[in-house]
Design an enzyme around this catalytic site. Sequence first.
Site, mmCIF file in Angstrom:
data_model
loop_
_atom_site.group_PDB
_atom_site.id
_atom_site.type_symbol
_atom_site.label_atom_id
_atom_site.label_comp_id
_atom_site.label_asym_id
_atom_site.label_seq_id
_atom_site.Cartn_x
_atom_site.Cartn_y
_atom_site.Cartn_z
ATOM 1 N N THR B 156 0.879 -1.191 0.000
ATOM 2 C CA THR B 156 0.000 0.000 0.000
ATOM 3 C C THR B 156 0.913 1.237 0.000
ATOM 4 O OG1 THR B 156 -0.206 -0.063 2.413
ATOM 5 C CG2 THR B 156 -1.940 -1.141 1.135
ATOM 6 N N THR B 193 -0.625 -3.308 10.893
ATOM 7 C CA THR B 193 -1.101 -3.424 9.508
ATOM 8 C C THR B 193 -0.077 -4.132 8.751
ATOM 9 O OG1 THR B 193 -2.312 -1.433 9.325
ATOM 10 C CG2 THR B 193 -1.698 -2.376 7.308
ATOM 11 N N ASN B 401 0.310 10.660 6.611
ATOM 12 C CA ASN B 401 -0.875 10.300 7.367
ATOM 13 C C ASN B 401 -1.858 11.449 7.546
ATOM 14 O OD1 ASN B 401 -0.708 7.429 8.013
ATOM 15 N ND2 ASN B 401 1.300 8.071 8.758
ATOM 16 N N THR B 406 -7.956 11.161 1.686
ATOM 17 C CA THR B 406 -8.588 12.117 0.762
ATOM 18 C C THR B 406 -7.567 12.688 -0.209
ATOM 19 O OG1 THR B 406 -8.344 13.763 2.508
ATOM 20 C CG2 THR B 406 -10.498 12.762 2.228
#
Lengths: 406, 406
Positions: B156, B193, B401, B406
Site C-alpha cells: 500500500t 497493519t 498520514n 482524501t
Amino acid sequence: MSSTLQQIPDGGVTSPNGFHAGTAKAGIKDGLLEKKDIALLYSEVPATAAAVYTTNLVKAAPLAVTKESLSKGHCQAVVVNSGNANACTGEQGVADAIEMQKLAAESLGVAKDLVAVASTGVIGVTLPMDRVQKGILAAAETLTATGSEFAEAIMTTDLVKKQAAVKMSIGGTTVTVGGAAKGSGMIHPNMATMLAFITTDAAVEQSSLQQALRQITGRTFNRITVDGDTSTNDMAVLLANGVAGNDPLSENHPDWPVFLQALEFVALHLAKTMARDGEGATRLVEVSVAGAVHEADAEKAAKTVVGSSLVKTAVFGADANWGRIMMALGRSGAEVDAAKVDIWIGGVQVAEQGLGLPFDEAAAKRQLEEDPVVIRVNLNIGEGAATAYGCDLTYEYVKINGSYRT
Amino acid sequence: MSSTLQQIPDGGVTSPNGFHAGTAKAGIKDGLLEKKDIALLYSEVPATAAAVYTTNLVKAAPLAVTKESLSKGHCQAVVVNSGNANACTGEQGVADAIEMQKLAAESLGVAKDLVAVASTGVIGVTLPMDRVQKGILAAAETLTATGSEFAEAIMTTDLVKKQAAVKMSIGGTTVTVGGAAKGSGMIHPNMATMLAFITTDAAVEQSSLQQALRQITGRTFNRITVDGDTSTNDMAVLLANGVAGNDPLSENHPDWPVFLQALEFVALHLAKTMARDGEGATRLVEVSVAGAVHEADAEKAAKTVVGSSLVKTAVFGADANWGRIMMALGRSGAEVDAAKVDIWIGGVQVAEQGLGLPFDEAAAKRQLEEDPVVIRVNLNIGEGAATAYGCDLTYEYVKINGSYRT
C-alpha cells in the site's frame, strides 16, 4: 461553569488570599537570561498540602525530596526551576534538590521540610547550582510577582502560560481556588511532563484534600495525552492555607461538592490548555466516549483514540478518516462491539452501527478545522462515559523534538 | 545467518517448489490501473496451514472468512487485494470477502474452504467487486508472476517490497522457505497493519507448524512498531505443501531447530524490512535490552523505547538525548532500577549506572545517522534480553498520514 463558581479574569496561583510569588531569570538552560526560569510560591502561613507524582519508575531527584517533605501533609513554599529536569542525575541530583529546598527555605524564612521542589527541562544534566542559587535569592527578594509571571517562569517548550482561578461561597465565606501548570510534550495519562500547582485559601482537612486531588487528577490531568510519553518529573501539588477563615472543609461538609467543582474547573482548564499547547499542535482535540460498559472502559477508549498517531495526523490533515477511530477503539482494551459503534466528527455523524454513513466531506473537513475538534463516540453497550483531551500531530512536533536538546 | 541456511537472492513466496503466484492491476483504490493490487498465491497441492491474526477487537471481514477456512489446518491458495481493507464494512464486507474466496477458488480450481482471503488499505469503504472480480480472473489466468511481483501487488504505502527466501537440508532433502510481507504504517506489536505470507515445500505436521508460527511471530513481527497503532487486518499465514518430499517435520525431528531457524530468518528479514520502511522513516532503529529480570520485561522495555515518539524524533534529529531513553524505560512496565542502567548509542556509551557519561557529541551524532541506528541498554538486574525494531518519526510520516484517504 456552574453559576455557583465565578471565574477570575487572569487569575492564577496568587488569586487566593495569602499566597505570593517570586520569579527570576537565572539562565539555567544555557546561561542566557532570556526567560524567567526560577519561580517561588509562598504562603503566609503553612498550608495543608496534597500531592500526586509521576508513575514513571525513573523519577527525577526533586520528586523524592518533595515527597519526603510533604509526607506530613504540610507545605508553605514551592521552588521550581525550568530548563533542567534534574532527572537521571544520581546522588548529585538529590543533593542539588535538597540544596534548592534549603536555599528557598532560608531566603523565605520557612522550615526546610515545608518546601516542595520541582524541576522541568532537559534530562541527564546536573543543575548549574551557582545560577540556581542566584535565581532563588533574586526571586525571594520581593515576592511581588503575579500569578501570570509564576506561570511563565515554569514554562519550557510551552507557547502559552496555563493558569485559572475561580471563587465561590463556602458557608457564607468567599473562597478562591487558583492554579498554574506547565506541560507541552511528553504528556500522557498518569502524570506526564506536567507540573501543576493549585492554591486555595480555603481551610480543608488533609485527608479530604488528598482525596480531592486524586479524584480531580483522574478526570483532568490524567485524561490528556500529547505523545504517549510519560515524564520523570510530573507532579501536581495542592495547597490549602485556610486564610479565608471558612469552617474547615471535608467530604461531609454540605459545600464540599461546590469546592470539588471549583478544583475540577481549575484543573480541567489547566489540562485542556496543556493539551491545546501540545508541542507543535494546531488544535485541541476532545474525544468523548459514551455507552461503554463502565467509565474505566470509556476512559480507555477515549484516551486511545485521542492518543493515536494516525488519528492525530488525520486531524492535522482535516481528513475525516473515521476508520482510524474504529481501529483505535478496537485496540483500546475497552469492550467494543464493532457492529454497534456510532461516530460523530463535530456535528457530522460519519458512522452508524459500525458502518460508514454517506456524509458531506466538506462539512466534516470544516469540523476538523475547528478548534477544538470534537469527536464523539457511542459504543452503545452500556452507560459508561468519559472525555479525553489531546492535540493533532504536526510537522512542528517532529521539528521541536528532533532538536530539543542540541 | 547460520551456515546451515543458504539465502536465495531475490527469493520469495514462489521459491519453494510447488508454489505459484499471479497478479493483476484492478484499480481497486481509485479505478486507476497504476499499481498491481490483486495477488494470488497457489500451491500445486493442498498445504498444511498455520495462521495468526490481529488482536484488534475491530477485525476486518476477510479475517473471519480466512479463520473459518483455515480452521481445519489446510490451505491451497491465498487471494489478496491492496487498496481497500474491507474493514468496517459490515455484512456487505463479509459477503464480499466470501465472494473473493469463491472467485479465487473457481478460477484456480480448488475447494472454496482451501482459500485464504486478505485485504489491506483504507478502512470503511466497501470493495468495488466488479473490479476485484476482473482482477482475480486476470491474476489466475497465467500464474507466472514472480515472488517479487506478488510482494509488489500487496503493497500500500510501502516504498519497498518485502521478501526473502532461504534453503537448507532436512535429512538430506533440500527444503526451501520463502516469504513476502507488506506493512508500513499502523505497525505495532501484536500484528499491526501487516500481511505476511510464508511458504515452504517442507512437509510439516500441522500442530508443529502452528506452534512454530506463533513462536517466530513473537520474536519478529510482534517486535516491530511504527506508530503504536494496530490494524484491523493483520494476519500471517504459513503454508507447508510437502512437495520437497522430506520426512514430515515436527518438534521431535532432529532437524526441527534448523527449520525453525529458517522460518525465523525469513520472518525477521520481513519484519526488519517493514520497520525500516515505516511510513516516512529514514532509518531502521534496533533497540536491544539486556540484563532484564526476564525476556518478557526486556521485550517490554525494548518495545517502549523503540516506540517512544520522543526517542523516534530524537533519532530523526540525530540528537543523542539519552534521557528520553531513560524516560521510556521507566514507563515501560518493566522492572527498572534507574541507578543501574547502562546505555549505548551505536558504539558510544552515553550513560552508566543511570548517569550521563561525558561523551563525544559528534561521534554519537554520527551513530544516530547510521542505518540501522543501534541502541543498546543493559538494565543490569537479570539475564533477560530482547531486541525490538522500529524507525524514526519524521515530517514525512505526518505528511503521509495527514492525507492518506482524501
